[in-house]
Design an enzyme around this catalytic site. Structure first.
Site, PDB file in Angstrom:
ATOM      1  N   SER A 232       0.857  -1.198   0.000  1.00  0.00           N
ATOM      2  CA  SER A 232       0.000   0.000   0.000  1.00  0.00           C
ATOM      3  C   SER A 232       0.878   1.228   0.000  1.00  0.00           C
ATOM      4  O   SER A 232       1.988   1.194   0.535  1.00  0.00           O
ATOM      5  CB  SER A 232      -0.863   0.023   1.261  1.00  0.00           C
ATOM      6  N   ASP A 233       0.412   2.305  -0.594  1.00  0.00           N
ATOM      7  CA  ASP A 233       1.098   3.565  -0.340  1.00  0.00           C
ATOM      8  C   ASP A 233       0.952   3.812   1.173  1.00  0.00           C
ATOM      9  O   ASP A 233       0.082   3.235   1.832  1.00  0.00           O
ATOM     10  CB  ASP A 233       0.498   4.718  -1.160  1.00  0.00           C
ATOM     11  N   TRP A 234       1.805   4.655   1.694  1.00  0.00           N
ATOM     12  CA  TRP A 234       1.874   4.814   3.158  1.00  0.00           C
ATOM     13  C   TRP A 234       0.575   5.393   3.729  1.00  0.00           C
ATOM     14  O   TRP A 234       0.301   6.588   3.577  1.00  0.00           O
ATOM     15  CB  TRP A 234       3.085   5.681   3.506  1.00  0.00           C
ATOM     16  N   GLY A 235      -0.234   4.497   4.314  1.00  0.00           N
ATOM     17  CA  GLY A 235      -1.507   4.934   4.869  1.00  0.00           C
ATOM     18  C   GLY A 235      -2.667   4.767   3.902  1.00  0.00           C
ATOM     19  O   GLY A 235      -3.751   5.287   4.141  1.00  0.00           O
ATOM     20  N   ALA A 236      -2.476   4.016   2.808  1.00  0.00           N
ATOM     21  CA  ALA A 236      -3.539   3.888   1.800  1.00  0.00           C
ATOM     22  C   ALA A 236      -4.517   2.751   2.101  1.00  0.00           C
ATOM     23  O   ALA A 236      -5.513   2.602   1.397  1.00  0.00           O
ATOM     24  CB  ALA A 236      -2.927   3.675   0.417  1.00  0.00           C
TER      25      ALA A 236
END
Ligand code: BGC
Length: 801
Positions: A232-236
């Site tokens: 995931s993108d960071w926090g996605a």
């Protein structure tokens, strides 16, 4: 035993909890290992124009320190090299740096399309064209991975703006999605097999990328054959259990173990099959083991890589204007170097790709070192963008006394950054007015631009030379001097169009859209695909760039190999007096299409370097895909029968050779979607670009979500902190986060970072607070906040703050 077999064995020995634990990171940058089984944690870290390895405080916005690393030019520059071999070498250098720093995966390259010149992160992306994007991304990946280091192709997919990037819904029609927004990813995946793909924050047609089974399992894995892991993108991460089902393997950064526990519970309950979890655990274990295979540790990499950084910068720069052959500078000319950027270069962008350069030069010092006769005036201040008349006067005095004036100007950090978009294409007035004033007193004025994306150039007709360096990395100063002095001949060509005005851009009316939904109304008409088709005049077209020499194109040969495979060759000759490089481009044009199509599309390119008088034959392969469009009814790439024109060109606006071929097509025309035939407004795109609601609805096949305005109640975990800002709890959260922000910024505080963080906090969905709070925020707490914001009384909630 190879790593695949070993991984299989290890996963078969893992407990349910252990498998679930692998599905999220240990912290900001590390994956977890499993000590009991001897599986060691590995580090992934940002790039991709250098390495951002943080040893102490971690963040995903480039705030805290990282170890020194060679800073290469950013993607908007390197794409202009049109040089696959160069990108591969840059990738090899990045890979070596990762090995020497024990980093398993570098988080990049970015393969998102430049839909609008305003996207704050355009400097990190290659092009408005998917083919060029795919080729450049693949070359970089091949280079990195040749060192047994992984890459993370990002941000998958349709992540083309920064505004509301964590919650926005990209509303895009199926054909444009495949042809424009997926093709670059597809090419990079098929050609170079990145170890990982990073899914983006946004939704695509209503579904978050991190939950999107069609995107991840069907398109990426089944259709394209991707066998790596999705991070995931960071926090996605949205719905963790749905994510595992969808093939979103690794949640980053690691924050709390809540989501791992949810996975365990879902398997026990039967709402998630253990088979799906096994696949995810296997992909993560395989990646960890693969990255830990023996590899030689290179030494003194940064010292070795500086020269390459300089070479990449020189081969990527684009000479935009050169009236009266003002460049290269005449020997012994008296040069007034003007503008703070000459000494204090903008050489990289702000945000998660910001690294700490191993060395850093600047153009002024490089010119002095090269023995040029230079004087200097600051012209403007980078700390304050107000027009400074005293500084301008000082610069003019110097310019008057000199043979030539070189003004270094562009976009300061606060003007473009990850986290927010630009609102205009303007450079600071302090830069524009300086150029206007200098050119009045010295007509031999050259502008050197340091920026990540197109700008308006109101002084363009007055100045004699414009050299576009983009963000040229740590050796950009020496590269600039090399080019100005003619030690190296510029050979970059634009990977994006410079429009005359922002309003000419086809996305202008729909960017950045309503707060939570952005309509991609222009469909396939992105960049030159629109300008060429609608006949819109531009300042500098796609593929354009000047040289100190001239090239002749001759001997076009088109040879059919079999039904839809062609070999195209052409001879390129350097007809000038100095050595130089030429990016040769091949476009195709379909004479009469039953659907709507762009006037021309880039399908192949090559970069040749030639001595004066030397000739070389360039060779291009065209295949089914080169002629195909995405047929939504057939759900496949189809070729229409008819006449196609092959254009061999020096830029999208400078066609040198033409040939025609007749294609029988692949017989799937009967499947042509009826809606295409009715799409009048798309057949002849208007200037400025406008498409009615009804027309877009027809293309999309459904009613587009109307802009969902803020605030939206009832609040959910996907509401942003900005959404709940007027509630009691929202106010408290904002107060606390602002305090934390200040603490985080500390001494580093600068306006760009403040703006970036403010946007991040405001636009962050409540669910992502787990990432921001790193361990102190749980799902339960977030649900409590949501309930409280919705007016329910939650006991003890204020104690949280
Ligand atoms: C960016 C990614 C980056 C990640 C880790 C995110 O905010 O979108 O590109 O790799 O942070 O820093």
């Amino acid at each position: 035993m190879d790593y695949k077999a070993k991984a299989k064995k290890l996963v078969s020995q893992m407990t349910l909890e252990e498998k679930a634990s692998l599905c999220s990171g240990r912290d900001f940058w590390y994956l977890k290992g499993i000590e009991r089984l001897g599986l060691k944690p590995v580090m992934v870290t940002d790039g991709p124009h250098g390495l951002r390895k943080q040893l102490a405080s971690a963040d995903h916005l480039g705030i805290n320190q990282s170890v020194p690393s060679t800073s290469f030019p950013t993607a908007s520059a390197t794409a202009c090299s049109y040089d696959r071999k160069l990108l591969k070498r840059m990738g090899e250098a990045l890979g070596e740096k990762c090995v020497s720093e024990e980093v398993a995966v570098i988080l990049g390259p970015g393969a998102n399309i430049k839909r609008s010149p305003l996207c704050g992160r355009n400097f990190e992306y290659f092009s408005e064209d998917p083919y060029l994007t795919g080729e450049m991304a693949a070359a970089l990946i091949e280079g990195v991975q040749s060192k047994n280091v992984g890459t993370s192709l990002k941000h998958f997919a349709a992540n083309n703006q920064e505004s509301n990037r964590m919650v926005g819904d990209s509303v895009v029609d199926e054909r444009a999605f495949y042809e424009i927004y997926l093709t670059g990813f597809e090419m990079a995946v098929k050609k170079a097999q990145p170890w990982t793909v990073m899914c983006s924050y946004n939704k695509i047609n209503g579904t978050y990328a991190s939950d999107n089974e069609f995107l991840l399992n069907t398109i990426l894995r089944k259709k394209w054959g991707f066998d790596g892991l999705v991070v995931s993108d960071w926090g996605a991460t949205d719905d963790r259990v749905q994510g595992v089902k969808a093939g979103m393997d690794l949640e980053m950064p690691g924050a709390s173990s809540d989501n791992d526990a949810e996975i365990v519970a879902a398997v026990k309950k039967g709402s998630l099959s253990e088979e799906d979890l096994n696949k995810t655990a296997l992909r993560i274990t395989e990646m960890i083991l693969k990255s830990q295979e023996e590899k030689p540790a290179p030494e003194h990499v940064d010292t070795h890589h500086n020269a390459l950084a300089r070479e990449v910068a020189t081969k990527s720069a684009v000479l935009l204007k050169n009236s009266e052959s003002i460049l290269p500078l005449a020997k012994n000319s008296k040069i007034a170097v003007i503008g703070e950027m000459a000494k204090n270069s903008r050489y990289q962008g702000a945000g998660s790709s910001r690294i700490c350069p191993a060395f850093l030069d600047n153009s002024y010092d490089a010119l002095v070192e090269a023995g040029a006769c230079v004087t200097y005036a600051e012209g403007y201040s980078l700390g304050n963008h107000k027009v400074d008349q005293a500084k301008i006067e000082e610069a003019c005095k110097l310019a008057k006394e000199s043979d030539v004036a070189i003004v270094f100007a562009g976009l300061p950090d606060e003007y473009e950054s990850e986290g927010f978009d630009r609102t205009t294409m303007d450079m600071p007035e302090s830069h524009n007015q300086l150029i206007n004033a200098v050119v009045k007193v010295n007509p031999n004025t050259i502008v050197v631009l340091q920026l990540g994306a197109p700008v308006a150039m109101p002084w363009m007709d007055q100045v004699k030379g414009i050299l576009l360096m983009y963000l040229a990395g740590q050796a950009g100063g020496s590269a600039t001097a090399d080019l100005l002095l003619g030690n190296v001949n510029p050979s970059g060509k634009l990977a994006e169009t410079f429009p005359k005005a922002l309003a000419d851009n086809p996305s202008a009316d729909y960017f950045p859209g309503e707060p939570k939904a952005v309509q991609y109304r222009e469909s396939i008409y992105v960049g030159y695909r629109y300008y060429d088709t609608a006949g819109v005049e531009v300042v500098f077209p796609f593929g354009y760039g000047l040289s100190y020499t001239t090239f002749e194109y001759s001997d076009l040969k088109i040879e059919q190999k079999d039904q839809l495979n062609y070999k195209v060759t052409s001879m390129i000759t350097n007809t000038g007096t100095v050595a130089g490089g030429e990016a040769v481009q091949l476009y195709i044009h379909c004479n009469e299409s039953k659907i709507f199509r762009a006037e021309k599309e880039l399908k192949a390119f090559d970069k040749v370097y030639l001595q004066p008088g030397e000739s070389k034959t360039v060779e291009f392969e065209l295949d089914q895909r080169s002629f195909a469009y995405y047929n939504t009814k057939a759900a496949d790439w189809c070729v229409e029968g008819g006449t196609y024109v092959i254009l061999v060109a020096s830029s999208s606006a400078d066609i040198r050779l033409k040939g025609t071929i007749e294609l029988a097509g692949d017989g799937k025309e009967s499947l042509l979607s009826t809606s295409y035939e009715a799409l009048g407004e798309y057949k002849t795109p208007s200037k400025p670009f406008r498409v009615s609601d009804a027309q877009f609805e027809k293309l999309l096949g459904r009613k587009p979500p109307s802009g969902i305005r803020l605030p939206s109640e009832p609040f959910t975990v996907n509401s942003t902190i900005g959404d709940i800002k007027d509630t009691f709890i929202g106010k408290m959260i904002l107060k606390v986060t602002k305090k934390q922000m200040k603490k985080m910024l500390g001494e580093n505080s600068d306006p760009t970072m403040e703006r970036m963080m403010e946007a991040m906090v405001f636009e962050m969905p409540l669910r992502a607070m787990k990432m921001a709070a790193q361990g102190t925020m749980t799902t339960k707490r977030i649900e409590g906040i949501v309930a409280f914001a919705n007016g329910r009384i939650i006991k003890g909630i204020s104690k949280m703050f």
